[in-house]
Design an enzyme around this catalytic site. Structure first.
Site, PDB file in Angstrom:
ATOM      1  N   ASP A  85       0.841  -1.189   0.000  1.00  0.00           N
ATOM      2  CA  ASP A  85       0.000   0.000   0.000  1.00  0.00           C
ATOM      3  C   ASP A  85       0.880   1.245   0.000  1.00  0.00           C
ATOM      4  O   ASP A  85       1.566   1.539   0.972  1.00  0.00           O
ATOM      5  CB  ASP A  85      -0.908   0.017   1.231  1.00  0.00           C
ATOM      6  CG  ASP A  85      -1.886  -1.135   1.215  1.00  0.00           C
ATOM      7  OD1 ASP A  85      -2.305  -1.527   0.116  1.00  0.00           O
ATOM      8  OD2 ASP A  85      -2.226  -1.645   2.297  1.00  0.00           O
TER       9      ASP A  85
ATOM     10  N   HIS B  97       2.428  -5.446   3.067  1.00  0.00           N
ATOM     11  CA  HIS B  97       1.698  -6.646   3.520  1.00  0.00           C
ATOM     12  C   HIS B  97       2.256  -7.858   2.769  1.00  0.00           C
ATOM     13  O   HIS B  97       1.746  -8.210   1.699  1.00  0.00           O
ATOM     14  CB  HIS B  97       0.221  -6.572   3.129  1.00  0.00           C
ATOM     15  CG  HIS B  97      -0.619  -5.529   3.776  1.00  0.00           C
ATOM     16  ND1 HIS B  97      -1.353  -5.760   4.915  1.00  0.00           N
ATOM     17  CD2 HIS B  97      -0.915  -4.258   3.413  1.00  0.00           C
ATOM     18  CE1 HIS B  97      -2.073  -4.676   5.220  1.00  0.00           C
ATOM     19  NE2 HIS B  97      -1.817  -3.739   4.326  1.00  0.00           N
TER      20      HIS B  97
END
Ligand SMILES: *[C@@H]1O[C@H](CO)[C@@H](O)[C@H](O)[C@H]1NC(C)=O
Ligand SMILES: *[C@@H]1O[C@H](CO)[C@@H](O)[C@H](O)[C@H]1NC(C)=O
Ligand SMILES: *[C@@H]1O[C@H](CO)[C@@H](O)[C@H](O)[C@H]1NC(C)=O
Length: 447
Positions: free
Chosen positions: A223, A237
């Site tokens: 992100d 992530h």
């Protein structure tokens, strides 16, 4: 129109088919690739709408295969459904509110009234050609984008991120998928979403309930930017798998199995407000969200090469010709730093009392391996699960906001309820523009 009936067609070929009513035309969104400041080359790229947003109907006619629920006749099981059903070309501006206001700029409207009622949010991917996504190796590189979040109220998220999707949308690996990247197939992310209608060339129709099927679509996610007027976070992530992977059961990491799944759903986030600087990002603040800004994200390797191990992820902003360093962390027990590294993640998780699944899965090194073949995602969305409180309010909502790590932004926890925010801010939109990618420090200059 197809000459075959749905059933005779199914016996001939299995596939997630392509419809023939609307032509698919990808909006152009050129980017620049840079080697040094001022030394950038234009690359012709375009965007494609995710297949989940598209009209899905039987190949033999106008009957919907999916309209909240799956048509049981066309979709007795996932394979047959993919053979019987087609996805259509998209009317980007009319149906979805996706436009290109100027060269290199993309506007995504939050709510778009259309012939079918309304569309809320959208998700598009950057394409290198008609049929292939634009692949990025982010190691030892920086990614830069101009964003205008000035119309994104609390509860709305304008997101820019990378997912480890297949370059062709999964066509080669999954013969059932006849649509491919041209129609935005093959989405996956670190939440292993279960609302994806077709996964691995099959419909996710089995066990479909409350908007999700039996399977999820997992893959690593970076992100770059999840943001609105009042909050922003950037978050790696990693996953244990190194390509788009269908999950089922424990591997999806639902509920109490959150820290047993294929992916790190929490990630290791850097949100300036959450990390102790509440005056850094917002209207009229150091980074003034009422005006467009340039967001730079740098992926630093241990040896300064494109094949090194990912060591840290840095952030800086450029606004009104000034380079603005990211805010420093401000917490007892966390070294004052303005970037993400394994040590930052360890200290942050310890002080906030969070499970360090990021580390369990392999931390920055694992993320780095997965950053070598990423697809760029641009979206705007609201959050039916937890009202975006994890980004811009207190989360978990029932905990004391003075406890370290709970307060993430200044938004009211109720502001992001989808019904509330869609009614209050139907005219909200985000504009992304001027994407640049290249060597560290090559994509921006200060005046
Ligand atoms: C389901 O699809 C079949 C054709 O495959 C069609 O005849 C039927 O009307 C559809 N049902 C609904 C509820 O749309
Ligand atoms: C678990 O998660 C997957 C996707 O992540 C979803 O499709 C599925 O419905 C979920 N199962 C339950 C029981 O919540
Ligand atoms: C990029 O610029 C920063 C700040 O001027 C500097 O500290 C860093 O060493 C530079 N990195 C490279 C790879 O040029």
């Amino acid at each position: 129109m197809r000459a075959f009936t749905a059933l005779s067609f199914a016996s001939l070929v299995l596939g997630q088919q392509v419809g023939e009513y609307n032509t698919e035309k990808h909006p152009e969104m050129p980017i620049q690739v840079c080697t040094a400041p001022g030394s950038c080359q234009k690359e012709s790229t375009s965007v494609v709408l995710d297949s989940n947003w598209r009209w899905t109907h039987v190949t033999s006619g106008y009957t919907n295969c999916f309209s909240g629920e799956w048509n049981a006749t066309a979709c007795p099981d996932g394979k047959t459904c993919a053979a019987n059903c087609a996805i259509e070309g998209a009317d980007y501006s009319g149906t979805y509110g996706i436009t290109t206001p100027s060269s290199g700029a993309l506007q995504l409207k939050f709510v778009t009234k259309n012939d079918n009622g309304k569309n809320v949010g959208s998700r598009v991917y950057l394409m290198a050609s008609e049929t292939k996504y634009r692949m990025f190796n982010l190691l030892n590189k920086e990614f830069t984008i101009d964003v205008d979040v000035s119309k994104l109220a609390c509860g709305i998220n304008g997101a820019v991120y990378f997912s480890e999707m297949d370059e062709d949308g999964g066509m080669a690996r999954f013969p059932g998928n006849k649509a491919g990247a041209k129609y935005g197939t093959g989405y996956c992310d670190s939440q292993c979403p279960g609302d994806i209608k077709f996964i691995n060339g099959e419909a996710n129709s089995e066990g479909w309930k409350d908007g999700a099927g039996r399977f999820g679509a997992c893959c690593a996610e970076m992100d770059i930017w999840e943001a609105n007027l009042d909050a922003t976070a950037y978050t790696p992530h990693p996953c244990t798998v190194s390509e788009q992977t269908r999950c089922e059961g424990t591997d999806c990491g639902n509920g109490s199995e959150r820290y047993s799944g294929m992916c790190d759903k929490d990630g290791c986030d850097f949100n300036s407000f959450r990390m102790g600087n509440k005056e850094f990002y917002g209207t009229g603040m150091a980074v003034d969200t009422s005006k467009p800004m340039t967001v730079v994200t740098q992926f630093i390797t241990d040896d300064g090469t494109d094949t090194g191990t990912l060591k840290s992820i840095h952030r800086l902003y450029v606004q009104d010709g000034k380079v603005i360093s990211n805010s420093n962390t401000n917490f007892e027990g966390i070294d004052p730093v303005n970037h993400i590294s394994d040590q930052y993640c360890e200290q942050q998780k310890t002080v906030f009392g969070d499970n360090n699944y990021f580390k369990t899965i392999g931390g920055m090194a694992a993320m780095g391996k997965q950053l070598t073949k990423m697809v760029l995602v641009l979206s705007v969305w609201d959050d039916h699960a937890v009202s975006m409180n994890w980004l811009d309010s207190n989360f978990p909502t029932d905990e004391d906001p003075s406890k370290p790590g709970i307060a993430r932004g200044r938004c009211n926890p109720d502001a992001g309820l989808p019904a509330t925010v869609e009614a209050a801010h139907p005219d909200a939109y985000v504009v992304y523009s001027n994407i640049k990618f290249g060597a560290i420090n090559s994509t921006f200059t200060a005046n």
